[in-house]
Motif scaffolding. Structure first.
Motif, PDB file in Angstrom:
ATOM      1  N   ALA A 146       0.826  -1.210   0.000  1.00  0.00           N
ATOM      2  CA  ALA A 146       0.000   0.000   0.000  1.00  0.00           C
ATOM      3  C   ALA A 146       0.860   1.260   0.000  1.00  0.00           C
ATOM      4  N   ASP A 151      -0.306   2.947  -5.324  1.00  0.00           N
ATOM      5  CA  ASP A 151      -1.525   3.181  -4.559  1.00  0.00           C
ATOM      6  C   ASP A 151      -1.593   4.585  -3.979  1.00  0.00           C
ATOM      7  N   THR A 152      -0.434   5.077  -3.579  1.00  0.00           N
ATOM      8  CA  THR A 152      -0.410   6.321  -2.816  1.00  0.00           C
ATOM      9  C   THR A 152       0.024   7.483  -3.686  1.00  0.00           C
ATOM     10  N   ARG A 164      -3.769  11.023   2.140  1.00  0.00           N
ATOM     11  CA  ARG A 164      -4.123   9.828   2.915  1.00  0.00           C
ATOM     12  C   ARG A 164      -4.887   8.837   2.047  1.00  0.00           C
ATOM     13  N   THR A 165      -4.576   7.564   2.248  1.00  0.00           N
ATOM     14  CA  THR A 165      -5.221   6.513   1.464  1.00  0.00           C
ATOM     15  C   THR A 165      -6.388   5.906   2.228  1.00  0.00           C
ATOM     16  N   HIS A 166      -6.475   6.222   3.517  1.00  0.00           N
ATOM     17  CA  HIS A 166      -7.624   5.763   4.314  1.00  0.00           C
ATOM     18  C   HIS A 166      -7.806   6.692   5.525  1.00  0.00           C
ATOM     19  N   TYR A 191      -7.642   9.166  -0.896  1.00  0.00           N
ATOM     20  CA  TYR A 191      -7.129   9.211  -2.272  1.00  0.00           C
ATOM     21  C   TYR A 191      -6.294   7.965  -2.578  1.00  0.00           C
ATOM     22  N   ARG A 192      -6.488   7.405  -3.756  1.00  0.00           N
ATOM     23  CA  ARG A 192      -5.625   6.304  -4.196  1.00  0.00           C
ATOM     24  C   ARG A 192      -5.366   6.441  -5.678  1.00  0.00           C
ATOM     25  N   ASN A 193      -4.156   6.021  -6.038  1.00  0.00           N
ATOM     26  CA  ASN A 193      -3.750   6.173  -7.432  1.00  0.00           C
ATOM     27  C   ASN A 193      -4.367   5.070  -8.299  1.00  0.00           C
ATOM     28  N   CYS A 202     -10.049   7.795  -8.144  1.00  0.00           N
ATOM     29  CA  CYS A 202      -8.809   8.186  -7.449  1.00  0.00           C
ATOM     30  C   CYS A 202      -9.117   8.893  -6.130  1.00  0.00           C
TER      31      CYS A 202
END
Ligand code: DAH
Length: 339
Positions: A146, A151-152, A164-166, A191-193, A202
């Motif tokens: 992650a 992902d980030t 932040r991804t979560h 946000y995620r790539n 995203c």
């Protein structure tokens, strides 16, 4: 002749008019073809040649003066008319076009409302974060996928600044400066790539819940989940927990609810299984408590996290994630009256 001109000038100087109609009458009286100023031209013919220049100039001046005076009277009378037309301020206003609440806001508030009734308080954190709060404090291994660029979204490297991804990052932020009991519910955008499609975006929204106190057990988690599922999807809803893995919880689980479309019989939506997955959860890993300054020998806790878009899909059958951020009013109006 000059006397006549001066007398007429004095008369025009004194004229007054309240309405545009009165101004028009005055214009006709003085400036129309048969008006007093124009008639002076008839007399002009009999003026001796040596006086013609002076008299001609005086008549022209008078004509200009009269035109200006009448124009200014006209302007004043029209302004007065406009003033008289100010609308009645006591009238009932015309209906104001009201907007509608966004479906994600509706569902987010519904989720947080259920947890608030259980005594959870709302906590929020920044969307631009550091590695510690999003990953390291939450027990992510150095080489956890992650953290990967795929992902980030990184804004800066070493020290890492990232989106932040979560919303689990809010857990560590709150635990760092609060001692238990902690009962928080954290809504927010993450946000995620990912390539944007009907099924991935995203950015999306999550709600995170955290409960830390003495003697918090898996049974507390299960009962909270059941209460939430029934409040959110109706009293007939069943839940099922499947073992799973998250770095920050041990043990970890994923929760399914009985498919609210077919009532658990199996349909296209639940791919014939009768169950749909809605969230991740587990007991807070003691490493996470210790990393955030909470004594894991004294305290335990549970955490859970869910996607708001996912819950909204289940409630309202929105099958394309992109609709949530396109702001097409035809889509948004479908939620008129929902609350
Ligand atoms: N943070 C997880 C995610 O983004 C969701 C999650 C799972 C949150 C389990 C939790 C949890 O608090 O206990 O997919």
């Amino acid at each position: 002749m000059l006397n006549k001109i001066n007398a007429l000038r004095a008369e025009i100087e004194a004229i007054q008019a309240a309405t545009p109609e009165e101004v028009e009458a005055l214009r006709i009286k003085y400036l129309s073809k048969k008006g007093s100023v124009s008639l002076l031209m008839n007399d002009f013919r009999s003026v001796p040649a040596e006086e013609k220049k002076a008299v001609g100039m005086a008549i022209n001046e008078l004509k200009n003066f009269a035109t200006e005076k009448i124009n200014s009277l006209r302007e004043a009378s029209e302004a007065g008319k406009a003033k008289a037309e100010i609308p009645d301020m006591t009238r009932t206003p015309a209906p104001w076009p009201l907007g509608t609440r966004h479906p994600l806001s509706l569902v987010r508030d519904e989720i947080t409302g259920i947890f608030r009734r259980l005594g959870f308080n709302i906590a929020e954190g920044p969307e631009i974060e550091d590695d510690w709060h999003v990953f390291s404090s939450l027990n992510f291994a150095e080489d956890h996928p992650a953290r990967d660029m795929q992902d980030t979204f990184f804004i800066q490297r070493s020290p890492d600044v990232l989106l932040r991804t979560h919303t689990s990052s809010v857990q560590s932020r709150v635990m760092e400066h609060t001692q238990p009991p902690i009962r928080i519910i954290c809504p927010g955008r993450v946000y995620r790539n990912e390539a944007i499609s009907a099924r991935a975006h995203c950015f999306f929204h999550q709600v995170e819940a955290l409960y830390v106190d003495k003697n918090v057990s898996f049974a507390d988690l299960k009962q909270t989940l059941l209460y939430f599922a029934r409040e959110m999807f109706g009293p007939e809803t069943k839940i099922r927990l499947r073992p799973s893995y998250f770095p920050f919880t041990e043990p970890s689980a994923e929760m399914d609810i009985s498919c609210n479309l077919c009532g658990g019989k199996g349909c296209g939506f639940c791919k014939g299984t009768g169950w749909v997955e809605i969230l991740g959860c587990g007991m807070v890993d003691p490493n996470v408590l210790d990393a955030c300054g909470i004594d894991s020998k004294e305290y335990s806790g549970f955490a859970l996290g869910m996607g708001v878009e996912r819950i909204t899909n289940l409630k309202y059958r929105v099958n394309d994630l992109r609709l949530f951020s396109e702001n097409d009013v035809r889509f948004l109006r479908e939620f008129e009256g929902a609350h």
